[in-house]
Design a protein around this motif. Structure first.
Motif, PDB file in Angstrom:
ATOM      1  N   ASP A  97     100.568 120.532 -21.457  1.00  0.00           N
ATOM      2  CA  ASP A  97     100.837 119.524 -20.422  1.00  0.00           C
ATOM      3  C   ASP A  97     100.434 120.050 -19.047  1.00  0.00           C
ATOM      4  O   ASP A  97      99.866 119.316 -18.228  1.00  0.00           O
ATOM      5  CB  ASP A  97     102.312 119.125 -20.410  1.00  0.00           C
ATOM      6  CG  ASP A  97     102.714 118.304 -21.627  1.00  0.00           C
ATOM      7  OD1 ASP A  97     101.823 117.772 -22.329  1.00  0.00           O
ATOM      8  OD2 ASP A  97     103.933 118.205 -21.883  1.00  0.00           O
ATOM      9  N   PHE A  98     100.696 121.312 -18.777  1.00  0.00           N
ATOM     10  CA  PHE A  98     100.316 121.926 -17.507  1.00  0.00           C
ATOM     11  C   PHE A  98      98.801 121.909 -17.343  1.00  0.00           C
ATOM     12  O   PHE A  98      98.274 121.513 -16.298  1.00  0.00           O
ATOM     13  CB  PHE A  98     100.861 123.361 -17.435  1.00  0.00           C
ATOM     14  CG  PHE A  98     100.291 124.170 -16.308  1.00  0.00           C
ATOM     15  CD1 PHE A  98     100.654 123.926 -14.989  1.00  0.00           C
ATOM     16  CD2 PHE A  98      99.383 125.194 -16.569  1.00  0.00           C
ATOM     17  CE1 PHE A  98     100.126 124.666 -13.943  1.00  0.00           C
ATOM     18  CE2 PHE A  98      98.851 125.942 -15.526  1.00  0.00           C
ATOM     19  CZ  PHE A  98      99.218 125.676 -14.216  1.00  0.00           C
ATOM     20  N   VAL A  99      98.079 122.309 -18.395  1.00  0.00           N
ATOM     21  CA  VAL A  99      96.616 122.329 -18.345  1.00  0.00           C
ATOM     22  C   VAL A  99      96.075 120.914 -18.124  1.00  0.00           C
ATOM     23  O   VAL A  99      95.126 120.717 -17.363  1.00  0.00           O
ATOM     24  CB  VAL A  99      96.032 122.960 -19.632  1.00  0.00           C
ATOM     25  CG1 VAL A  99      94.532 122.756 -19.721  1.00  0.00           C
ATOM     26  CG2 VAL A  99      96.378 124.454 -19.691  1.00  0.00           C
ATOM     27  N   ALA A 100      96.716 119.922 -18.761  1.00  0.00           N
ATOM     28  CA  ALA A 100      96.283 118.528 -18.632  1.00  0.00           C
ATOM     29  C   ALA A 100      96.667 117.920 -17.286  1.00  0.00           C
ATOM     30  O   ALA A 100      96.225 116.822 -16.954  1.00  0.00           O
ATOM     31  CB  ALA A 100      96.883 117.700 -19.770  1.00  0.00           C
ATOM     32  N   GLY A 101      97.502 118.615 -16.526  1.00  0.00           N
ATOM     33  CA  GLY A 101      97.925 118.115 -15.220  1.00  0.00           C
ATOM     34  C   GLY A 101      99.105 117.166 -15.275  1.00  0.00           C
ATOM     35  O   GLY A 101      99.435 116.527 -14.280  1.00  0.00           O
ATOM     36  N   THR A 102      99.773 117.092 -16.424  1.00  0.00           N
ATOM     37  CA  THR A 102     100.931 116.193 -16.548  1.00  0.00           C
ATOM     38  C   THR A 102     102.256 116.918 -16.362  1.00  0.00           C
ATOM     39  O   THR A 102     103.307 116.285 -16.425  1.00  0.00           O
ATOM     40  CB  THR A 102     100.924 115.461 -17.913  1.00  0.00           C
ATOM     41  OG1 THR A 102     100.938 116.435 -18.961  1.00  0.00           O
ATOM     42  CG2 THR A 102      99.686 114.587 -18.050  1.00  0.00           C
ATOM     43  N   GLU A 104     103.933 119.671 -13.593  1.00  0.00           N
ATOM     44  CA  GLU A 104     103.822 120.444 -12.359  1.00  0.00           C
ATOM     45  C   GLU A 104     105.025 121.380 -12.287  1.00  0.00           C
ATOM     46  O   GLU A 104     106.150 120.932 -12.073  1.00  0.00           O
ATOM     47  CB  GLU A 104     103.801 119.514 -11.146  1.00  0.00           C
ATOM     48  CG  GLU A 104     103.719 120.228  -9.820  1.00  0.00           C
ATOM     49  CD  GLU A 104     102.387 120.922  -9.576  1.00  0.00           C
ATOM     50  OE1 GLU A 104     102.389 121.904  -8.811  1.00  0.00           O
ATOM     51  OE2 GLU A 104     101.367 120.498 -10.136  1.00  0.00           O
ATOM     52  N   ARG A 138      93.487 127.247 -15.215  1.00  0.00           N
ATOM     53  CA  ARG A 138      94.167 126.224 -14.402  1.00  0.00           C
ATOM     54  C   ARG A 138      94.946 126.891 -13.261  1.00  0.00           C
ATOM     55  O   ARG A 138      94.940 126.406 -12.131  1.00  0.00           O
ATOM     56  CB  ARG A 138      95.104 125.401 -15.286  1.00  0.00           C
ATOM     57  CG  ARG A 138      95.904 124.363 -14.562  1.00  0.00           C
ATOM     58  CD  ARG A 138      95.089 123.132 -14.274  1.00  0.00           C
ATOM     59  NE  ARG A 138      95.966 122.107 -13.714  1.00  0.00           N
ATOM     60  CZ  ARG A 138      95.662 121.380 -12.660  1.00  0.00           C
ATOM     61  NH1 ARG A 138      94.491 121.493 -12.089  1.00  0.00           N
ATOM     62  NH2 ARG A 138      96.519 120.503 -12.210  1.00  0.00           N
ATOM     63  N   GLU A 141      92.498 127.940 -10.624  1.00  0.00           N
ATOM     64  CA  GLU A 141      92.037 126.767  -9.854  1.00  0.00           C
ATOM     65  C   GLU A 141      93.068 126.353  -8.809  1.00  0.00           C
ATOM     66  O   GLU A 141      92.724 126.119  -7.645  1.00  0.00           O
ATOM     67  CB  GLU A 141      91.797 125.570 -10.789  1.00  0.00           C
ATOM     68  CG  GLU A 141      90.609 125.681 -11.689  1.00  0.00           C
ATOM     69  CD  GLU A 141      90.588 124.576 -12.743  1.00  0.00           C
ATOM     70  OE1 GLU A 141      91.422 123.636 -12.691  1.00  0.00           O
ATOM     71  OE2 GLU A 141      89.713 124.650 -13.630  1.00  0.00           O
ATOM     72  N   LEU A 142      94.316 126.247  -9.227  1.00  0.00           N
ATOM     73  CA  LEU A 142      95.373 125.808  -8.313  1.00  0.00           C
ATOM     74  C   LEU A 142      95.609 126.822  -7.195  1.00  0.00           C
ATOM     75  O   LEU A 142      95.774 126.448  -6.035  1.00  0.00           O
ATOM     76  CB  LEU A 142      96.667 125.523  -9.085  1.00  0.00           C
ATOM     77  CG  LEU A 142      96.603 124.324 -10.030  1.00  0.00           C
ATOM     78  CD1 LEU A 142      97.832 124.283 -10.918  1.00  0.00           C
ATOM     79  CD2 LEU A 142      96.446 123.028  -9.250  1.00  0.00           C
ATOM     80  N   ARG A 147      97.452 126.518  -3.556  1.00  0.00           N
ATOM     81  CA  ARG A 147      98.794 126.261  -4.107  1.00  0.00           C
ATOM     82  C   ARG A 147      99.763 127.292  -3.548  1.00  0.00           C
ATOM     83  O   ARG A 147      99.479 128.481  -3.528  1.00  0.00           O
ATOM     84  CB  ARG A 147      98.741 126.323  -5.627  1.00  0.00           C
ATOM     85  CG  ARG A 147     100.065 126.384  -6.401  1.00  0.00           C
ATOM     86  CD  ARG A 147     100.807 125.104  -6.346  1.00  0.00           C
ATOM     87  NE  ARG A 147     101.805 124.859  -7.361  1.00  0.00           N
ATOM     88  CZ  ARG A 147     103.053 125.312  -7.343  1.00  0.00           C
ATOM     89  NH1 ARG A 147     103.450 126.151  -6.434  1.00  0.00           N
ATOM     90  NH2 ARG A 147     103.915 124.925  -8.253  1.00  0.00           N
TER      91      ARG A 147
END
Length: 177
Positions: A97-102, A104, A138, A141-142, A147
């Motif tokens: 879910d974290f990798v998919a962006g769902t 945080e 991920r 990237e953040l 971030r």
């Protein structure tokens, strides 16, 4: 020191009984093998042989150490066991879910001397290495995008476990200490 669950104690009792039964049915070599695993540090021999041979010849996935309050770690283990949902599976779904962006993760800035000290322990899990590579990408990237606070594998993994079981920063306000 790791906590001992009822399942751990039952496993030890069952292996001890198996060793006794193997001796009774004339298989002392097999009983000795079970006794070796039961001896202090005996699991290490089993783990090394598993890593060396494995069913596909592959080593075990790398360990991910997740620092947590001991009470939260023990609660997560207990709740996962009661639900019949292995913690590694919980972690892998949350990381996906974290990798998919769902998902945080809430990650607090570290503060020194910010309250009553609680005992901490490590929760050690072995999630899928390919998933972990995507998680690291991920996170990079953040973090590169600015971030703040910065993410790490361990604080994202802790957030996944705490979120799933409503612990730590995800504990509902009415249950907070």
């Amino acid at each position: 020191m790791p906590s001992t669950t009822n399942a751990d104690l039952k496993l030890r009792d069952d292996l001890t009984a198996a060793s006794t039964k193997l001796r009774q049915v004339g298989s002392p070599d097999l009983a000795a093998a079970v006794d070796k695993v039961l001896a202090p540090g005996g699991w290490g021999s089993l783990r090394r042989s598993e890593a060396a041979a494995g069913t596909s010849g592959a080593a075990l996935p790398p360990n991910v150490s997740i620092p947590m309050f001991t009470t939260d770690r023990d609660t997560a283990k207990r709740l996962a066991e009661q639900a019949g949902d292995p913690l590694t599976g919980v972690l892998e779904r949350g990381l996906a879910d974290f990798v998919a962006g769902t998902f945080e993760p809430r990650v607090a800035r570290a503060t020194r001397g910010s309250g009553a000290a609680q005992a901490t322990s490590l929760l050690n899990l072995r999630p899928d290495p390919e998933l972990m590579a995507r998680v690291r990408e991920r996170i990079a990237e953040l973090n590169e995008a600015g971030r703040s606070p910065k993410l790490s594998v361990s604080n994202v993994a802790r957030a996944v476990i705490e979120h799933r079981f409503q612990l730590g920063q995800y504990k509902p306000a009415d249950k907070a200490q």
